[in-house]
Design a protein around this motif. Structure first.
Motif, PDB file in Angstrom:
ATOM      1  N   ILE A   1      -0.103  48.775   6.513  1.00 38.95           N
ATOM      2  CA  ILE A   1      -0.318  49.906   7.141  1.00 38.95           C
ATOM      3  C   ILE A   1      -1.128  49.783   8.285  1.00 38.95           C
ATOM      4  O   ILE A   1      -1.058  50.456   9.252  1.00 38.95           O
ATOM      5  CB  ILE A   1      -0.543  50.863   6.020  1.00 38.95           C
ATOM      6  CG1 ILE A   1       0.449  51.244   5.253  1.00 38.95           C
ATOM      7  CG2 ILE A   1      -1.297  52.196   6.770  1.00 38.95           C
ATOM      8  CD1 ILE A   1      -0.051  52.271   4.171  1.00 38.95           C
ATOM      9  N   LEU A   2      -2.302  48.961   8.296  1.00 40.66           N
ATOM     10  CA  LEU A   2      -3.399  48.790   9.028  1.00 40.66           C
ATOM     11  C   LEU A   2      -2.967  47.740  10.183  1.00 40.66           C
ATOM     12  O   LEU A   2      -3.364  48.105  11.364  1.00 40.66           O
ATOM     13  CB  LEU A   2      -4.418  48.499   8.535  1.00 40.66           C
ATOM     14  CG  LEU A   2      -5.246  49.594   7.502  1.00 40.66           C
ATOM     15  CD1 LEU A   2      -6.545  49.115   6.641  1.00 40.66           C
ATOM     16  CD2 LEU A   2      -5.379  50.845   8.306  1.00 40.66           C
ATOM     17  N   HIS A   3      -2.304  46.783   9.879  1.00 46.63           N
ATOM     18  CA  HIS A   3      -2.202  45.519  10.984  1.00 46.63           C
ATOM     19  C   HIS A   3      -0.777  45.010  10.929  1.00 46.63           C
ATOM     20  O   HIS A   3      -0.516  44.103  11.758  1.00 46.63           O
ATOM     21  CB  HIS A   3      -2.945  44.492  10.372  1.00 46.63           C
ATOM     22  CG  HIS A   3      -4.538  44.772  10.406  1.00 46.63           C
ATOM     23  ND1 HIS A   3      -5.016  44.983  11.658  1.00 46.63           N
ATOM     24  CD2 HIS A   3      -5.586  44.863   9.678  1.00 46.63           C
ATOM     25  CE1 HIS A   3      -6.523  45.438  11.616  1.00 46.63           C
ATOM     26  NE2 HIS A   3      -6.946  45.228  10.260  1.00 46.63           N
ATOM     27  N   CYS A   4       0.522  45.435  10.103  1.00 44.75           N
ATOM     28  CA  CYS A   4       1.550  45.081  10.206  1.00 44.75           C
ATOM     29  C   CYS A   4       1.723  43.520  10.103  1.00 44.75           C
ATOM     30  O   CYS A   4       2.332  42.971  11.062  1.00 44.75           O
ATOM     31  CB  CYS A   4       2.269  45.501  11.230  1.00 44.75           C
ATOM     32  SG  CYS A   4       4.054  45.383  11.299  1.00 44.75           S
ATOM     33  N   PRO A   5       1.241  42.617   8.890  1.00 48.80           N
ATOM     34  CA  PRO A   5       1.532  41.350   8.712  1.00 48.80           C
ATOM     35  C   PRO A   5       3.104  41.035   8.582  1.00 48.80           C
ATOM     36  O   PRO A   5       3.420  39.963   8.873  1.00 48.80           O
ATOM     37  CB  PRO A   5       0.653  40.935   7.681  1.00 48.80           C
ATOM     38  CG  PRO A   5       0.412  42.203   6.830  1.00 48.80           C
ATOM     39  CD  PRO A   5       0.391  43.484   8.090  1.00 48.80           C
ATOM     40  N   LEU A   6       3.727  41.959   8.070  1.00 50.34           N
ATOM     41  CA  LEU A   6       5.125  41.715   7.947  1.00 50.34           C
ATOM     42  C   LEU A   6       5.912  42.326   9.279  1.00 50.34           C
ATOM     43  O   LEU A   6       6.818  42.714   9.175  1.00 50.34           O
ATOM     44  CB  LEU A   6       5.779  42.181   6.694  1.00 50.34           C
ATOM     45  CG  LEU A   6       4.995  42.142   5.417  1.00 50.34           C
ATOM     46  CD1 LEU A   6       5.796  42.874   4.248  1.00 50.34           C
ATOM     47  CD2 LEU A   6       4.778  40.590   5.123  1.00 50.34           C
TER      48      LEU A   6
ATOM     49  N   GLU B   1      -0.788  56.526  -4.981  1.00 47.97           N
ATOM     50  CA  GLU B   1      -1.004  57.560  -4.366  1.00 47.97           C
ATOM     51  C   GLU B   1      -2.346  57.258  -3.375  1.00 47.97           C
ATOM     52  O   GLU B   1      -2.532  57.763  -2.174  1.00 47.97           O
ATOM     53  CB  GLU B   1      -1.861  58.348  -5.334  1.00 47.97           C
ATOM     54  CG  GLU B   1      -2.543  59.727  -4.803  1.00 47.97           C
ATOM     55  CD  GLU B   1      -1.770  60.856  -4.041  1.00 47.97           C
ATOM     56  OE1 GLU B   1      -2.237  61.525  -3.253  1.00 47.97           O
ATOM     57  OE2 GLU B   1      -0.483  60.948  -4.369  1.00 47.97           O
ATOM     58  N   TYR B   2      -3.274  56.170  -3.467  1.00 46.80           N
ATOM     59  CA  TYR B   2      -4.136  55.713  -2.482  1.00 46.80           C
ATOM     60  C   TYR B   2      -3.564  55.526  -1.179  1.00 46.80           C
ATOM     61  O   TYR B   2      -4.421  55.603  -0.375  1.00 46.80           O
ATOM     62  CB  TYR B   2      -5.055  54.441  -3.093  1.00 46.80           C
ATOM     63  CG  TYR B   2      -4.036  53.245  -2.851  1.00 46.80           C
ATOM     64  CD1 TYR B   2      -4.684  52.348  -1.877  1.00 46.80           C
ATOM     65  CD2 TYR B   2      -3.189  52.784  -3.702  1.00 46.80           C
ATOM     66  CE1 TYR B   2      -3.924  51.121  -1.931  1.00 46.80           C
ATOM     67  CE2 TYR B   2      -2.602  51.517  -3.470  1.00 46.80           C
ATOM     68  CZ  TYR B   2      -2.850  50.709  -2.522  1.00 46.80           C
ATOM     69  OH  TYR B   2      -2.363  49.504  -2.358  1.00 46.80           O
ATOM     70  N   LEU B   3      -2.268  55.104  -1.226  1.00 47.04           N
ATOM     71  CA  LEU B   3      -1.889  54.713   0.282  1.00 47.04           C
ATOM     72  C   LEU B   3      -2.107  55.884   1.178  1.00 47.04           C
ATOM     73  O   LEU B   3      -1.893  55.638   2.471  1.00 47.04           O
ATOM     74  CB  LEU B   3      -0.459  53.901   0.142  1.00 47.04           C
ATOM     75  CG  LEU B   3      -0.341  52.788  -0.499  1.00 47.04           C
ATOM     76  CD1 LEU B   3       1.051  52.298  -0.537  1.00 47.04           C
ATOM     77  CD2 LEU B   3      -0.988  51.489   0.148  1.00 47.04           C
ATOM     78  N   LYS B   4      -1.897  57.086   0.812  1.00 46.32           N
ATOM     79  CA  LYS B   4      -1.998  58.315   1.446  1.00 46.32           C
ATOM     80  C   LYS B   4      -3.198  58.286   2.090  1.00 46.32           C
ATOM     81  O   LYS B   4      -3.176  58.665   3.283  1.00 46.32           O
ATOM     82  CB  LYS B   4      -1.876  59.557   0.555  1.00 46.32           C
ATOM     83  CG  LYS B   4      -1.811  60.825   1.385  1.00 46.32           C
ATOM     84  CD  LYS B   4      -1.203  61.965   0.524  1.00 46.32           C
ATOM     85  CE  LYS B   4      -1.159  63.342   1.348  1.00 46.32           C
ATOM     86  NZ  LYS B   4      -1.108  64.373   0.449  1.00 46.32           N
ATOM     87  N   ARG B   5      -4.178  58.004   1.605  1.00 49.42           N
ATOM     88  CA  ARG B   5      -5.513  57.775   2.303  1.00 49.42           C
ATOM     89  C   ARG B   5      -5.679  56.861   3.507  1.00 49.42           C
ATOM     90  O   ARG B   5      -6.178  56.748   4.394  1.00 49.42           O
ATOM     91  CB  ARG B   5      -6.610  57.593   1.174  1.00 49.42           C
ATOM     92  CG  ARG B   5      -6.988  58.557   0.021  1.00 49.42           C
ATOM     93  CD  ARG B   5      -7.251  59.785   0.733  1.00 49.42           C
ATOM     94  NE  ARG B   5      -7.779  60.704  -0.642  1.00 49.42           N
ATOM     95  CZ  ARG B   5      -6.698  61.742  -0.315  1.00 49.42           C
ATOM     96  NH1 ARG B   5      -5.943  61.905   0.456  1.00 49.42           N
ATOM     97  NH2 ARG B   5      -7.155  63.083  -1.165  1.00 49.42           N
ATOM     98  N   ILE B   6      -4.959  55.640   3.118  1.00 49.64           N
ATOM     99  CA  ILE B   6      -4.825  54.715   4.013  1.00 49.64           C
ATOM    100  C   ILE B   6      -4.053  55.138   5.336  1.00 49.64           C
ATOM    101  O   ILE B   6      -4.417  54.780   6.438  1.00 49.64           O
ATOM    102  CB  ILE B   6      -4.085  53.449   3.649  1.00 49.64           C
ATOM    103  CG1 ILE B   6      -4.819  52.861   2.280  1.00 49.64           C
ATOM    104  CG2 ILE B   6      -3.876  52.162   4.422  1.00 49.64           C
ATOM    105  CD1 ILE B   6      -6.204  52.379   2.526  1.00 49.64           C
TER     106      ILE B   6
END
Length: 326
Positions: A157-162, A251-256
């Protein structure tokens, strides 16, 4: 998922899919780098994406010259434009266990596919193999950005390594995840990566070593010259990821995702575009946050707006999934 690769000598079955539109000159450099691979055999699928010039003729003639028993080359003519549409068109014809996608203006060094095959043979249960790439600007300067963290979903989500040039995927996994999202015009690899990582029991592996992919940014491969000028496309991609995450148990990914929006908003404001910042932050305007979470997110925004960086590091520190205790 069953393993299908056992050793390099057993001919690991890889397919490279290259979509191309109106690049009759640049695509030849890319295709030449692919045919120079030390690995044999493998399969190459070139997808002409509704080109309006002589690109189809160029790639067809190139394929006729380079096709051998050990290098299967297929040229497809996709009638509808769009990189994701072309990738899905090519994906439909893939019959090998693994597939990687490659843009029509970049290069792979001769050992790239051999390295991938060796890594997959060492760990045949791998579903996603990812690796670094080098970016070469028009002046010849080379840069490698390498991001590492145990929480690959947050890192995606933050840097798109894929990203498109940086991973090889088990074909059945990609199909199970739904392929490429043809509704998005930007960040399609960011969104796809999250869908892949949220599939059940996905096994990922990072391939270490110096990059064997060279990315060549060109005027044709860039959309606009500012971050804020692409706010609507960014918002659409993040909205789609929001939907995917909401359907998962993470759920934590929502915060990310909130952090990603705050980082983008800070960059838009650095460019002086308040409206773009408002667009990207709209989904979290009425979000109820704890005092601690709200303060941390506020700091992420402030740090990134003042310096232009640093927000993602704070997000990883405060909101990423904790490493399981051994």
């Amino acid at each position: 998922m069953s393993a299908e690769l056992t050793s390099v000598n057993d001919a690991p079955q890889l397919t490279v899919v290259v979509p191309v539109r109106n690049r009759p000159v640049l695509v030849v450099r890319t295709l030449d780098s692919i045919t120079a691979q030390t690995l044999r055999p493998f399969r190459l699928i070139i997808v002409n994406s509704a080109s309006t010039d002589n690109t189809l003729d160029v790639v067809t003639r190139w394929a006729d010259r380079h096709r051998t028993d050990a290098l299967s080359i297929e040229v497809l003519d996709c009638p509808n434009p769009g990189a994701s549409t072309a990738r899905n068109y090519g994906l439909a014809q893939v019959t090998t266990p693994y597939v990687l996608f490659f843009d029509s203006d970049d290069e792979m060094l001769p050992t790239h596919l051999e390295r991938i095959a060796s890594a997959l043979c060492e760990r045949p249960d791998t579903d996603i193999l990812y690796y670094d790439a080098a970016t070469i600007d028009p002046d010849g300067w080379t840069s490698v950005t390498s991001h590492r963290h145990h929480d690959l979903k947050t890192l995606q989500i933050l840097h798109c390594p894929l990203s498109t040039q940086r991973c090889t995927i088990r074909t059945e996994l990609l199909r199970a995840a739904g392929g490429w999202n043809e509704e998005l015009q930007m960040w399609v690899d960011l969104e796809l990566g999250i869908r892949l990582l949220l599939q059940p029991d996905v096994k990922t592996r990072r391939m270490e070593g110096d990059p064997t992919v060279w990315i060549h940014p060109t005027d044709e491969s860039l959309t606009g010259t500012s971050m804020s000028g692409r706010a609507e496309h960014h918002a659409k991609a993040l909205d789609e990821i929001d939907r995917v995450v909401a359907a998962s148990e993470h759920e934590y990914l929502k915060r990310i995702l909130h952090c990603r929006r705050l980082i983008l908003a800070s960059l838009y404001r650095r460019e002086g575009d308040k409206q773009a910042a408002k667009i990207i932050l709209r989904p979290i305007e009425n979000e109820k946050l704890s005092i601690k979470t709200g303060m941390r997110m506020g700091l992420i925004y402030i740090v990134n707006r003042l310096t232009g960086h640093g927000g993602s590091q704070l997000a990883l520190k405060w909101f990423a999934e904790k490493r399981p205790k051994s």
